[in-house]
Design a protein around this motif. Structure first.
Motif, short mmCIF file in Angstrom:
data_model
loop_
_atom_site.label_atom_id
_atom_site.label_comp_id
_atom_site.label_asym_id
_atom_site.label_seq_id
_atom_site.Cartn_x
_atom_site.Cartn_y
_atom_site.Cartn_z
N ASN A 1 8.36 -12.37 -4.17
CA ASN A 1 8.92 -13.11 -5.30
C ASN A 1 8.33 -14.52 -5.41
O ASN A 1 8.98 -15.43 -5.89
N ILE A 2 7.14 -14.64 -4.93
CA ILE A 2 6.57 -15.99 -4.83
C ILE A 2 6.19 -16.56 -6.20
O ILE A 2 5.77 -15.82 -7.10
N VAL B 1 0.96 -9.99 2.87
CA VAL B 1 1.96 -8.92 2.98
C VAL B 1 1.30 -7.69 3.60
O VAL B 1 1.87 -7.05 4.50
N GLU B 2 0.09 -7.39 3.15
CA GLU B 2 -0.64 -6.25 3.72
C GLU B 2 -0.85 -6.45 5.21
O GLU B 2 -0.68 -5.53 6.00
N TRP C 1 5.93 -23.00 5.90
CA TRP C 1 4.80 -23.17 6.79
C TRP C 1 4.14 -21.87 7.20
O TRP C 1 2.95 -21.67 6.98
N VAL C 2 4.93 -20.96 7.80
CA VAL C 2 4.34 -19.72 8.33
C VAL C 2 3.61 -18.97 7.22
O VAL C 2 2.45 -18.58 7.36
N ALA C 3 4.28 -18.80 6.08
CA ALA C 3 3.69 -18.04 4.97
C ALA C 3 2.41 -18.70 4.48
O ALA C 3 1.43 -18.03 4.17
N ALA D 1 -0.24 -18.56 -6.36
CA ALA D 1 0.19 -18.05 -5.05
C ALA D 1 0.04 -16.53 -4.91
O ALA D 1 -0.25 -16.04 -3.83
N LYS D 2 0.23 -15.81 -6.00
CA LYS D 2 0.29 -14.34 -5.88
C LYS D 2 -0.92 -13.72 -5.19
O LYS D 2 -0.75 -12.98 -4.21
N PRO D 3 -2.14 -14.03 -5.67
CA PRO D 3 -3.29 -13.38 -5.03
C PRO D 3 -3.42 -13.74 -3.54
O PRO D 3 -3.88 -12.93 -2.74
N LEU D 4 -2.98 -14.94 -3.18
CA LEU D 4 -3.06 -15.33 -1.76
C LEU D 4 -1.98 -14.64 -0.95
O LEU D 4 -2.18 -14.28 0.21
#
Ligand SMILES: [Zn+2]
Ligand SMILES: [Zn+2]
Length: 888
Positions: free
Chosen positions: A400-401, A375-376, A494-496, A367-370
C-alpha cells in the motif's frame, strides 16, 4: 598471573568495566580484519540520532548486537560491526532551535550558514557523548570505521543515488498534499505525525441546493476549511442522494457554485452521508479531487494563517477563522446542529503543533517500482524477519505504499542537488555543483533550498558506510550484512527503505536477517516518558548495578515479539547472579593448586582413566547439552532462552551441586583427588565464562584473566563447542536420583523444623539394585543433606521419634531421638528478643526526650535510666543464648 589470594571479596563493576573496555579497544579486538580463512559476519549499527543521549531502547538494541557479534567473533567469524550516527534532520534542527530560543533567538536571525555551523558544533558534542555511552555498554564496534550520515563519503553516496534515481525517472517534483507543520514550517512524513485523542465538535452545515429552497447537510470537524471546498460528495449507491449527483450546491460564505459528485470513498454511515470535498486541505479529498479533476483552493497558508483565497477571512489565524466561520454561519442560520465529537488530531512528532495538510511543491521518489522487488525478495526469503510475523506487517505496508516525499524545508541535512535556471526555468540535477544550466547553458542557477528527508541517507546506510559508490574491499566482503537488529517502529521508515535502495543499487538485499527487538517499558508495562516520570537512565543503572547486570536483564527479558517490562528488582536479581559468579570463581581460585590451564585432553585422560566422580561426569555431560542449546538459541535469536539456560546451569547445577560436591575433595585427605577435582572445576568454570562472555563481557573477562588460561583475552577465545564423547546419559540419570534423594531429605528436614545446622541420623531402605549405588554415594549424601550417619537397611524401623519420606531411589527415615527440638527453642527466644527490643526502644525514647529529662523529677529520671540499663543487659543475654543455640 594475579595471585588468587588477592582477588577482592566483592566485585566492583565500574572499575573493572573501564579497565577492560579500554584494553580491548587498544588491543584492536573490535577491528574487522578481512581474513580469507574465516567467514564474514557483519552488522551495521542502527545509527543513533545526534539529538541527545542514549535511552533504554538503545541499551537493549546495542546489547543484543554486542551479544551477537561477540558470540560470532568467538566462533571464529571475521566480524564487522560498523558504528555511526545519524544527523536526524528535523529532530536535531529542533534541538538546536530550542536552545537558540532560550537565548531569545531564531534560526533566521543567524542565517543558514551560521545556523548550520551551530548544529555541527552540537553534533560533535552529542556524538561523542552518545558514543561514550555506547562504550560503557561494552559495545564492541569497529570504531575505526565509524561513519556519520552527513560526512563527506556518505554525502557523495546520497548525491549519486539522487542523481541516478532522477535520471531513471524515479525522482520527480510535483504538487502534493503533505503534512505541514506550521511551526517547523516544513513538510513532515505521515509517520512523523502523532495522533492524539481530542474532544472536538462536529458542525453540521447546510449547503443550499442551487435552484431550490432545499439544502444538504454536511458535517465537518474543521469548518474553516469549507472556504476551500470545491465539491460535495455522496456514495454512488446511496439512494437518498441519487437525484442530487451531477447537480450544484452553493458554498455558503463564499457564494461559490460547487458540484455534487459520487465517489466510493464516502462513508454512508458518517453524518448525513454527504461530505465536503476540500482537495487543498485533506488527504482523502486530495485523492478524490484528482479522480474528479477538481480545482484546488488553498485557504490556509504555510504559516497556519488564512490566505487571500479565504476572502474576508484572509490573514486570520486558522483557529480564529474557525470561530468566525461558525459565527457567520450561525448568523445566516446555516448551522443545523453542533455535536460533541471525539476524534484524533495529528500533531508534529517533534514540536506537538497540530499539523495542517497542505498542497505544496515537493520532491518525490516513485515508491512502487522500488517496493515491488523488495516484496519479492522477502517472499523468496532472501531476507527473513525474526519473529516471522513481521513479514506480514512488511507486506501490508509495501503493498500500500505511496510515493515518498523526500524534500524538507529545513537547513540541517543533505541539500537537494537540483538547480533552477533563472532563464529557462528548467531543473539541472548533477553530481558536481553545476555552473551552467544543462538546458540553455545560462549561468543563472540557483540551488534548491530544501534538504532531503533524513531517512534518505539512512536508507543507504548498509552500503554507503562501506564506501559505495566505490567498489571497496569492505563492500565485497561484508555486503549483504548478516543481521540487522532494530525496533518495530522503524520497519517502514528505515528497514523498508534500506531494502529498496539496497536492491536497487547493490543488486542484493542489505541484510539476510532482520531481528526486531521490543520496546523497553517500565515494570508495569507502561511506555517510559518524561511526563510519566518513569524514565530509567541506563547510565545511572550501569553506575549502580554494573553494566553486566543490566545487559543480562535485557537479554533474559528479550522474548521475541514482546516488549520488555524492565524492573529494577529483577535487575537486582541478576546483579546477584554476577556476584554469584564472582564468589564461585573466587572460591575455586582460592582452592587452586596448579597455575596451569586445563585442556580438553587432560579432562579426556581423567575420563578414560575412570577417575571422575559421578558429579564430575554429570557436570561434563550437562555442559555439552548447555553448549549445544546455547549455540542453537543464539542462532535463532532466542536470547532469553540462552541466558535463562546459562543462568540455571551456572547457579543451580554448577554451584549448587558440582561445587558443593567438589568441596569434599578440596577439604579431603587425598591430594590426587583434590588435584583432579580442581582440574575439572577450573575446566567447567572456564567453559562457563566463555559461554557467558557475550552476555556479560566484563566480569567474565576479569575472572578469566585470574584463572590459569592460554590466550590473551576471553574476548578472542573460542566459543565452546560440543564434545559428544562426554555426553553421559548414565551419569545424568544417576545424578538425577541422587539429587532427588538429597532434595527430599532436605525438604523433609525443613518441613519438620529441624535446624539446618544440626546433623542427623538417617536410615535408607532401598531395593537391591540401588544398594551399590547408594553405598558408593554415602559420603556425598551425608555431606549435602547434612547427616551424621547413614544406615542402609532392608526395612525402615518404626519405633521412636522419626520422620519418614520417599524418594525414587530409597525410602528414608530421619531419626530424631537425639535431636533436641532446637527449632522450638529458637522460636521462643526470638519472640522474647522481640519483646525485649521493644522495651529498650521505649525507654530509650523517653530518655531521648529532653522535655522529660529536664522537667521530670530527678528520681524518676534516674529510675528510668536504671530500667533502661537492665533492659539492655537482658537483651544481650537473650541474644547470646540465641547465638549459642545456632552455633554448629
Ligand atoms: Zn513541528
Ligand atoms: Zn536554463
Amino acid at each position: 598471573m594475579t595471585d588468587a589470594k588477592n582477588i577482592p571479596k566483592a566485585y566492583d563493576p565500574v572499575a573493572v568495566e573501564k579497565k577492560w573496555y579500554g584494553w580491548w579497544e587498544e588491543q584492536g579486538y573490535f577491528r574487522a580484519q578481512i581474513d580469507a580463512d574465516k567467514s564474514p559476519y557483519s552488522i551495521v549499527l542502527p545509527p543513533p540520532n545526534v539529538t541527545g543521549s542514549l535511552h533504554m531502547g538503545h541499551a537493549l538494541n546495542i546489547t543484543l548486537q554486542d551479544l551477537i557479534t561477540r558470540w560470532r567473533r568467538m566462533q571464529g567469524f571475521d566480524v564487522l560491526w560498523l558504528p555511526g550516527t545519524d544527523h536526524a534532520g528535523i529532530a536535531t534542527q529542533n534541538v538546536v532551535e530550542r536552545r537558540l530560543a532560550e537565548e531569545g533567538k531564531k534560526r533566521t536571525d543567524l542565517g543558514r550558514e551560521q545556523f548550520e555551523k551551530l548544529v555541527w558544533e552540537w553534533k560533535e558534542q552529542a556524538e561523542s557523548s552518545i558514543l561514550n555511552q555506547a562504550r560503557r555498554l561494552g559495545c564492541s564496534c569497529d570504531w575505526s570505521r565509524q561513519r556519520f550520515t552527513l560526512d563527506e563519503g556518505l554525502s557523495r553516496a546520497v548525491r549519486e543515488v539522487f542523481v541516478r534515481l532522477y535520471q531513471d525517472g524515479l525522482i520527480y517534483r510535483g504538487e502534493y498534499l503533505v503534512n505541514w507543520c506550521p511551526r517547523c514550517t516544513t513538510a513532515i512524513s505521515d509517520l512523523e505525525v502523532e495522533y492524539q485523542p481530542a474532544q472536538g465538535k462536529l458542525w453540521h452545515i447546510r449547503y443550499p441546493v442551487e435552484g431550490s429552497d432545499d439544502f444538504v447537510v454536511v458535517a465537518t470537524t474543521r469548518p474553516e476549511t469549507m472556504l476551500g471546498d470545491t465539491a460535495i460528495a455522496v456514495h454512488p449507491d446511496d439512494e437518498r442522494y441519487t437525484q442530487l449527483v451531477g447537480g450544484t450546491v452553493i458554498l455558503p460564505l463564499m457564494d461559490r457554485k460547487i458540484p455534487v459528485i459520487a465517489d466510493k470513498f464516502v462513508d454512508r454511515e458518517f453524518g448525513t452521508g454527504v461530505v465536503k470535498v476540500t482537495p487543498g486541505h485533506d488527504p482523502n479529498d486530495f485523492e478524490a479531487g484528482r479522480r474528479h479533476q477538481l480545482p484546488i483552493v488553498k485557504v490556509i497558508g504555510e504559516d497556519g494563517k488564512m490566505t487571500e483565497e479565504a476572502g474576508t477571512y484572509a490573514g486570520m489565524d486558522r483557529y480564529q477563522a474557525r470561530k468566525k466561520v461558525v459565527a457567520d454561519l450561525e448568523d445566516q442560520e446555516l448551522i443545523e446542529q453542533i455535536e460533541e465529537h471525539s476524534h484524533n488530531i495529528g500533531q508534529c512528532q517533534r514540536c506537538e503543533t497540530v499539523i495542517e495538510p497542505l498542497v505544496s511543491e515537493q520532491w518525490f521518489v516513485k515508491a512502487k517500482p522500488l517496493a515491488e522487488v523488495t516484496v519479492e525478495a522477502v517472499k523468496a526469503k532472501r531476507t527473513v524477519f525474526v519473529p516471522a510475523n513481521y513479514e506480514r506487517v512488511y507486506f501490508e505496508w509495501m503493498n500500500n505504499i505511496h510515493d515518498w516525499c523526500i524534500s524538507r524545508q529545513l537547513w540541517w541535512g543533505h541539500r537537494i542537488p537540483a538547480w533552477y535556471c533563472g532563464d529557462c526555468h528548467q531543473v539541472t540535477v548533477a553530481r558536481e555543483d553545476p555552473h551552467i544550466c544543462e538546458h540553455c547553458q545560462s549561468g543563472s542557477l540557483e540551488q534548491e533550498t530544501d534538504v532531503l528527508d533524513t531517512w534518505f541517507s539512512s536508507a543507504l546506510w548498509p552500503f554507503s558506510t562501506m564506501g559505495w559508490p566505490d567498489q571497496t574491499p569492505d563492500l565485497e566482503r561484508y555486503y549483504p550484512t548478516s543481521t540487522l537488529v532494530t525496533g518495530f517502529d522503524i520497519i517502514f521508515f528505515w528497514v523498508a527503505r534500506m531494502m529498496m535502495m539496497g536492491l536497487r543499487f547493490m543488486g542484493d538485499v542489505p541484510f539476510r536477517a532482520v531481528h526486531i527487538n521490543g520496546l523497553v517499558r517500565d515494570e508495569k508495562g507502561q511506555k517510559m516518558s518524561k511526563s510519566r516520570g518513569n524514565v530509567i537512565d541506563p547510565l545511572q543503572i550501569m553506575d549502580e548495578y554494573g553494566t553486566d547486570a543490566m545487559r543480562f536483564t535485557l537479554a533474559i527479558m528479550a522474548v521475541p515479539g514482546t516488549d520488555i517490562p524492565f524492573s529494577i528488582s529483577r535487575m537486582a536479581g541478576y546483579r546477584a547472579f554476577c556476584n554469584k559468579i564472582w564468589n564461585a570463581g573466587r572460591f575455586l581460585l582460592l582452592n587452586l593448586e596448579d597455575q596451569k590451564p586445563v585442556s580438553k585432553e587432560e579432562i579426556n585422560k581423567l575420563q578414560e582413566g575412570d577417575q571422575l566422580d559421578l558429579g564430575e561426569r554429570w557436570i561434563l555431560s550437562r555442559l555439552q547439552k548447555v553448549i549445544s542449546e546455547t549455540n542453537d538459541n543464539l542462532e535463532k535469536f532466542r536470547f532469553h532462552e540462552a541466558s535463562n539456560e546459562l543462568y540455571h546451569f551456572f547457579w543451580h547445577e554448577f554451584c549448587d551441586w558440582f561445587v558443593e560436591l567438589a568441596k569434599m575433595n578440596f577439604t579431603g585427605e587425598d591430594p590426587d583427588k583434590k588435584s583432579k577435582t580442581c582440574q575439572v572445576a577450573i575446566y567447567i568454570l572456564e567453559e562457563n565464562l566463555r559461554l557467558l562472555h557475550p552476555f556479560i563481557p566484563f566480569i567474565t573477562e576479569e575472572l578469566w584473566q585470574q584463572l590459569p588460561h592460554s590466550g590473551d583475552s576471553l574476548m578472542v577465545a573460542a566459543y565452546p563447542v560440543v564434545h559428544p564423547e562426554w555426553m553421559d546419559s548414565e551419569a545424568e540419570e544417576e545424578m538425577e536420583g541422587f539429587q532427588e534423594l538429597v532434595a527430599s531429605i532436605r525438604t523433609s528436614r525443613s518441613e519438620n523444623n529441624i535446624d539446618p545446622r544440626s546433623k542427623i541420623f538417617v536410615q535408607l531402605a532401598c531395593e537391591q539394585k540401588s544398594r551399590n549405588f547408594l553405598e558408593s554415594q554415602c559420603e556425598q549424601i551425608k555431606s549435602l543433606a547434612h547427616l551424621s550417619q547413614i544406615d542402609l537397611v532392608p526395612h525402615l524401623e518404626a519405633e521412636g521419634r522419626r520422620v519418614q519420606g520417599v524418594s525414587k531411589l530409597a525410602e528414608f527415615s530421619l531419626i530424631l531421638d537425639e535431636v533436641i527440638d532446637v527449632e522450638a527453642d529458637r522460636r521462643r527466644l526470638i519472640q522474647q528478643i522481640g519483646r525485649s527490643e521493644d522495651n529498650v526502644r521505649h525507654l530509650q525514647k523517653q530518655l531521648d526526650n529532653s522535655d522529660f529529662v529536664n522537667k521530670a523529677p530527678e528520681q524518676v529520671v534516674a529510675a528510668t535510666r536504671e530500667r533502661h540499663a537492665e533492659a539492655v543487659q537482658q537483651l544481650e543475654k537473650l541474644q547470646e543464648k540465641l547465638d549459642g543455640l545456632t552455633q554448629p
